[in-house]
Design a protein around this motif. Sequence first.
Motif, short mmCIF file in Angstrom:
data_model
loop_
_atom_site.label_atom_id
_atom_site.label_comp_id
_atom_site.label_asym_id
_atom_site.label_seq_id
_atom_site.Cartn_x
_atom_site.Cartn_y
_atom_site.Cartn_z
N LEU A 150 -6.42 1.24 -5.19
CA LEU A 150 -5.60 0.97 -4.13
C LEU A 150 -5.99 -0.13 -3.06
N SER A 151 -7.11 -0.92 -3.62
CA SER A 151 -7.51 -2.08 -3.03
C SER A 151 -6.65 -3.11 -3.04
N ILE A 152 -5.85 -3.17 -4.10
CA ILE A 152 -4.78 -4.14 -4.19
C ILE A 152 -3.72 -4.41 -3.05
N LEU A 153 -3.67 -3.32 -2.18
CA LEU A 153 -2.79 -3.22 -1.02
C LEU A 153 -3.59 -3.94 0.25
N GLY A 154 -4.77 -4.31 0.03
CA GLY A 154 -5.43 -5.26 1.15
C GLY A 154 -6.48 -4.49 1.57
N GLU A 155 -7.53 -5.55 2.19
CA GLU A 155 -8.76 -4.89 2.50
C GLU A 155 -8.74 -3.82 3.85
N THR A 209 8.74 3.26 -7.73
CA THR A 209 8.97 3.03 -8.87
C THR A 209 9.44 1.40 -9.01
N GLU A 210 10.55 1.07 -8.28
CA GLU A 210 11.02 -0.26 -8.46
C GLU A 210 10.10 -1.27 -7.72
N VAL A 211 9.69 -0.94 -6.54
CA VAL A 211 8.67 -1.90 -6.01
C VAL A 211 7.30 -1.88 -6.71
N SER A 212 6.88 -0.79 -7.40
CA SER A 212 5.74 -1.07 -8.32
C SER A 212 5.92 -2.12 -9.33
N LYS A 213 7.01 -2.03 -9.83
CA LYS A 213 7.77 -2.99 -11.08
C LYS A 213 7.41 -4.53 -10.47
N ARG A 214 8.07 -4.60 -8.99
CA ARG A 214 7.98 -5.94 -8.42
C ARG A 214 6.57 -6.59 -8.43
N ILE A 215 5.79 -5.38 -7.91
CA ILE A 215 4.28 -5.91 -7.64
C ILE A 215 3.63 -6.37 -8.81
N GLY A 223 3.35 -10.03 -7.94
CA GLY A 223 2.00 -9.96 -7.23
C GLY A 223 2.22 -9.84 -5.62
N GLN A 224 1.49 -10.92 -5.00
CA GLN A 224 1.30 -10.81 -3.48
C GLN A 224 2.52 -10.74 -2.59
N PRO A 225 3.63 -11.58 -2.98
CA PRO A 225 4.85 -11.50 -2.24
C PRO A 225 5.44 -10.12 -2.08
N ALA A 226 5.34 -9.37 -3.10
CA ALA A 226 5.73 -7.84 -3.32
C ALA A 226 4.68 -7.16 -2.47
N ILE A 227 3.74 -7.30 -2.52
CA ILE A 227 2.55 -6.49 -1.91
C ILE A 227 2.94 -6.77 -0.21
N ASP A 228 3.14 -8.03 0.12
CA ASP A 228 3.16 -8.14 1.28
C ASP A 228 4.63 -7.90 1.98
N ASP A 229 5.69 -7.54 1.23
CA ASP A 229 6.93 -7.09 1.51
C ASP A 229 6.64 -5.67 1.87
N LYS A 265 15.36 -2.17 1.28
CA LYS A 265 15.97 -3.42 1.20
C LYS A 265 14.73 -4.47 1.72
N MET A 266 14.03 -4.27 2.74
CA MET A 266 12.68 -4.98 2.85
C MET A 266 11.78 -5.00 1.90
N ALA A 267 11.75 -4.21 0.79
CA ALA A 267 10.97 -4.02 -0.29
C ALA A 267 11.45 -4.60 -1.37
#
Length: 602
Positions: free
Chosen positions: A328-333, A533-539, A543-549, A567-569
């Motif tokens: 879960l560290s991928i989602l930020g400090e 599932t769809e957002v995880s494929k984006r990540i 990478g980072q742009p998808a995580i930021d969204d 839609k935001m994601a």
Amino acid sequence: MGRILKERKDVDKSLTWDLTAIYATEEQYNLAVKDLKELVWEIEKDYKGKLNTPESINDCLDKIRKVNQLMHLTSYYGNLAVSVDHTDNENQDRFMKFMNIEADIGSRLSFIDSEIIQGDENVIDNAISQSKENKNYLNDIKRNKAHALHPEVERVLAALSGTLESPYNIYERATLADMNFKDFTVDGVEYPLSFGLFEDEWEYDNDTKVRRSAFEAFSSKLREYQNTVAAAYQTQVQREKTMATLRGFDSVIDSLLFTQNVDKELYNRQIDLIMEKLAPHMRKYAKLLKKIHKIEEMTFADLKLAVDPGYEPDVTVEESKKYIEGALSILGEDYLEIIKKAYDERWIDFVQNKGKSTGAFCATPYGSHPFVLISWTDKMKEVFVLAHELGHAAHFYLCNQSQNIFDTGVSTYFVESPSTMNEILMANYLMKVNDNPRFRRWVLSTMIGCTYYHNFVTHLLEATYQREVYNIIDQGGSVQATTLNEIKKDVLEKFWGEDVKIIDGAELTWMRQPHYYMGLYSYTYSAGLTIATEVSKRILKEGQPAIDDWRAVLEAEGTKTPVELAKMAGVDITTEKPLLDTIEYIGNIIDEIVKLTEEIEG
């Protein structure tokens, strides 16, 4: 052998949650209840009959936010104490007393929405323009206007809320306090049985005799209570039908979807497409289990078997930290800090004990931190369950910091997205740190056997059954135990076809879930996991742009509709594409498991 369940007083305290984070002493709790009552009395005295200007409306709602926060804390304090031990009469007594207080408060304050709804719409619009904090609350009032009842009727309904919500309490007392499961015997050996032991252990046991005997013994006890539980459920759905009719909705389903802020097309699509398109993939998975375990005839009692039963790693609570934090560290400090606090500050109740609620959940009282309930079995699959619940915890922790209490009510259509997202992140992380084919197969099969089975099969089949029940109720019918059994059996047979025998006891599965007392909740698990599932494929891809969204979505909470959040994601849930893509993704995982099995086992 399964473990003997301890009394709550005998468990390891360090592995229980610490409710003193809400109130350190009983005296503090009682003072908070006293403050709550006084604040409600003050609001009633100062504002009743006077909500006719933007200023008075906003002044009143500013105080209601304080009421809501006190209600959150006092209600959760009592409710969480009960959830870990339904046999504790002192906790039950405190909880029931507060339910009466809650009903009285709801009745006293029902005038607020009623007066605003009946007032001049220009006054509401002016109030909205003058207060960012109250804007969404007031917009909801405008949305509810067409379905509002006479103020006196609303007051009476609020006063009766505790009574009207009793079916769920009756269900919980029947299943968690009254059902006394006796030991079952296989080849002269006695095995202990309880609701929790069956769902956490025996349902997954590799010994076919033990597993099926446990299922038979468990089902036998459920059957003894089927008419009582059916009566509670009939009361629940009839109440929902009556309320839907009173408020001018065409059906119960329309009424319940209105609160989720989604339309019927999204609801029906989720059920119909999965029943049609996912079933062939899951039947292939069932055939694989049959082959691996050398089962002559695959039955409903065999569906929770592991693909590689000899391989699942054991993992202690302490050891789980490195996996949870790593994934879960991928989602930020700051996200990672929340996870660390959950362990260090005892947000999580890990222990198994008599009278504890089954399954897992996360409670998120505004003004405190989240609380996670889980029954740890020292198996690696629990890491996925914990990642799921910590997804809820971090979601609401971030949201509660970003939004005022009026804006924290996310639609149930979306609420399972952040939790199931974490399960996918866990799988991706584990496969990244260990490329062993057998380990990869274990991770993928855990995704199918737990994450997707739980959300796209178990809960989706509940939703299909539930839709049939509401159709009967909408047509003026009623549902007795025999009817509910027939509906559930028909749904299971339609999904599994000839590949899985729906044995006696499978039809009683409707008795095992509390979701039916929570509106249209069951179908939202697959809806949330579709988005995740769809957002995880984006990540993985961006990478980072998808995580930021995704982080922006977590903090937006109740300020957006489910369609807007998705839609935001980067996901358009107004079309069937995300769901069809997710079903294809599940099918691809199953195909890879089959291929890996052929390679590993030659």
